[in-house]
Design an enzyme around this catalytic site. Structure first.
Site, PDB file in Angstrom:
ATOM      1  N   HIS A  60     151.480  82.157  80.448  1.00 31.66           N
ATOM      2  CA  HIS A  60     152.008  81.625  79.193  1.00 31.66           C
ATOM      3  C   HIS A  60     151.386  82.323  77.992  1.00 31.66           C
ATOM      4  O   HIS A  60     152.065  82.593  76.995  1.00 31.66           O
ATOM      5  CB  HIS A  60     151.778  80.109  79.107  1.00 31.66           C
ATOM      6  CG  HIS A  60     152.404  79.341  80.227  1.00 31.66           C
ATOM      7  ND1 HIS A  60     152.065  78.048  80.531  1.00 31.66           N
ATOM      8  CD2 HIS A  60     153.350  79.703  81.132  1.00 31.66           C
ATOM      9  CE1 HIS A  60     152.775  77.632  81.569  1.00 31.66           C
ATOM     10  NE2 HIS A  60     153.551  78.623  81.954  1.00 31.66           N
ATOM     11  N   HIS A 217     162.040  78.169  81.237  1.00 29.88           N
ATOM     12  CA  HIS A 217     160.628  78.322  81.606  1.00 29.88           C
ATOM     13  C   HIS A 217     160.448  79.405  82.659  1.00 29.88           C
ATOM     14  O   HIS A 217     159.463  80.158  82.614  1.00 29.88           O
ATOM     15  CB  HIS A 217     160.027  77.017  82.104  1.00 29.88           C
ATOM     16  CG  HIS A 217     158.554  77.158  82.324  1.00 29.88           C
ATOM     17  ND1 HIS A 217     157.650  77.149  81.294  1.00 29.88           N
ATOM     18  CD2 HIS A 217     157.829  77.410  83.443  1.00 29.88           C
ATOM     19  CE1 HIS A 217     156.435  77.360  81.762  1.00 29.88           C
ATOM     20  NE2 HIS A 217     156.509  77.533  83.075  1.00 29.88           N
ATOM     21  N   ASP A 221     157.975  82.572  82.263  1.00 29.28           N
ATOM     22  CA  ASP A 221     157.017  83.055  83.258  1.00 29.28           C
ATOM     23  C   ASP A 221     157.260  84.525  83.586  1.00 29.28           C
ATOM     24  O   ASP A 221     156.307  85.315  83.713  1.00 29.28           O
ATOM     25  CB  ASP A 221     157.131  82.233  84.543  1.00 29.28           C
ATOM     26  CG  ASP A 221     156.428  80.884  84.460  1.00 29.28           C
ATOM     27  OD1 ASP A 221     155.617  80.684  83.542  1.00 29.28           O
ATOM     28  OD2 ASP A 221     156.692  80.037  85.340  1.00 29.28           O
ATOM     29  N   HIS A 244     156.177  83.718  90.399  1.00 27.67           N
ATOM     30  CA  HIS A 244     155.115  84.636  89.994  1.00 27.67           C
ATOM     31  C   HIS A 244     154.886  85.746  91.011  1.00 27.67           C
ATOM     32  O   HIS A 244     154.594  86.885  90.639  1.00 27.67           O
ATOM     33  CB  HIS A 244     153.815  83.865  89.750  1.00 27.67           C
ATOM     34  CG  HIS A 244     153.894  82.919  88.597  1.00 27.67           C
ATOM     35  ND1 HIS A 244     154.038  83.343  87.296  1.00 27.67           N
ATOM     36  CD2 HIS A 244     153.879  81.562  88.550  1.00 27.67           C
ATOM     37  CE1 HIS A 244     154.098  82.293  86.495  1.00 27.67           C
ATOM     38  NE2 HIS A 244     154.008  81.210  87.225  1.00 27.67           N
TER      39      HIS A 244
END
Length: 267
Positions: A60, A217, A221, A244
């Site tokens: 973030h 979101h 990421d 991720h």
């Protein structure tokens, strides 16, 4: 955690805090923000220097640096991970804007591609292809709950949707909470820093910030993980069910391609 000015070309460097800005920075207390420093990408992105210094949950903050155009900063941190704050990048963006950004005497680089590259893992993928503008297109599929299927496309040069992108919070399903906490994740998780979904309900009293907050979101990421490359991309990045792990694999593939290209040019 404190962000401090750094000279042009320094990049983003995390260093173990507690001794003040004038302290001598030993190699073991530093870790550079780049794809090859990623040591773990399970439910968050962790950087390590291989000498015992790690910094977790950097995505973030890295996204906030990308959104505010910060390429060079020394980040002093005295804990094991970047503060989660409200689960989005907006508090970091606000703090950086309040502090101000200084233009340095060096042209800003942009990473460009001659041809597309793609990382595929089952039904998940990240494709990076040449484009005039840096664009993120992200699709998610959580058919077992109200999150459902969403797709967003964000032009990073168009400021009209960047606030929604920056303010999109991390999320999880209520059924995942116990398992995640037993595995050592989200130990500080609460309705103050995450959106929690139970079946067809959002449990947070204030609801969603945007109807597409979940996909936004995931795009945030992705932006944060790709920001480890140290420069904006002249590319369209299309991600299907990103996370991720695959984001960081895509970043590492880009980094390796750039190294090969530089080697060929110097040969």
């Amino acid at each position: 955690m404190t962000l401090r000015p750094a000279p042009a070309g320094a990049g983003v460097i995390f260093w173990k805090g507690g001794d003040g800005p004038s302290a001598v920075k030993r190699p073991g207390d530093l870790v550079a923000a780049n794809p090859s420093s990623v040591s773990n990408a399970d439910h968050g992105t962790t950087l390590s220097n291989g000498r015992g210094f790690t910094v977790a949950t950097v995505e973030h903050l890295m996204a906030a640096l990308a959104l505010t155009g910060v390429d060079d900063t020394h980040i002093e941190i005295d804990g094991p991970e970047v503060p989660i704050l409200d689960g989005s990048a907006m508090p970091f963006v606000d703090a950086i804007v309040d502090a101000g950004v200084r233009e340095l005497d060096r042209a800003r680089e942009e990473i460009r591609f001659a041809e597309a590259m793609e990382i595929i893992d089952g039904d998940r993928s990240v494709r990076i292809e040449p484009a005039d503008r840096f664009t993120l297109a992200v699709g998610i599929d959580f058919a077992d709950c109200m999150i459902g299927r969403q797709r967003v496309e964000i032009d990073l040069g168009d400021e009209t949707r960047l606030a929604a992108l920056a303010s999109a919070r991390t999320f999880c399903r209520l059924s995942e909470v116990d398992a995640l906490q037993r595995a050592g994740f989200i130990r500080g998780g609460s309705f103050e820093n995450a959106v929690v979904v139970d079946g067809e309900r959002v449990l947070n009293g204030d609801g969603l910030r945007d109807p597409e907050e979940f996909a936004l979101h995931k795009a945030l990421d992705l932006l944060g993980d790709l920001a480890l490359l140290g420069a904006p991309l002249g590319a369209k990045v299309t991600a299907i069910r990103p996370g991720h792990d695959i984001n960081c694999r895509a970043g590492l593939a880009v980094q390796r391609a750039l190294v090969r290209e530089q080697a060929a040019e110097s040969a």
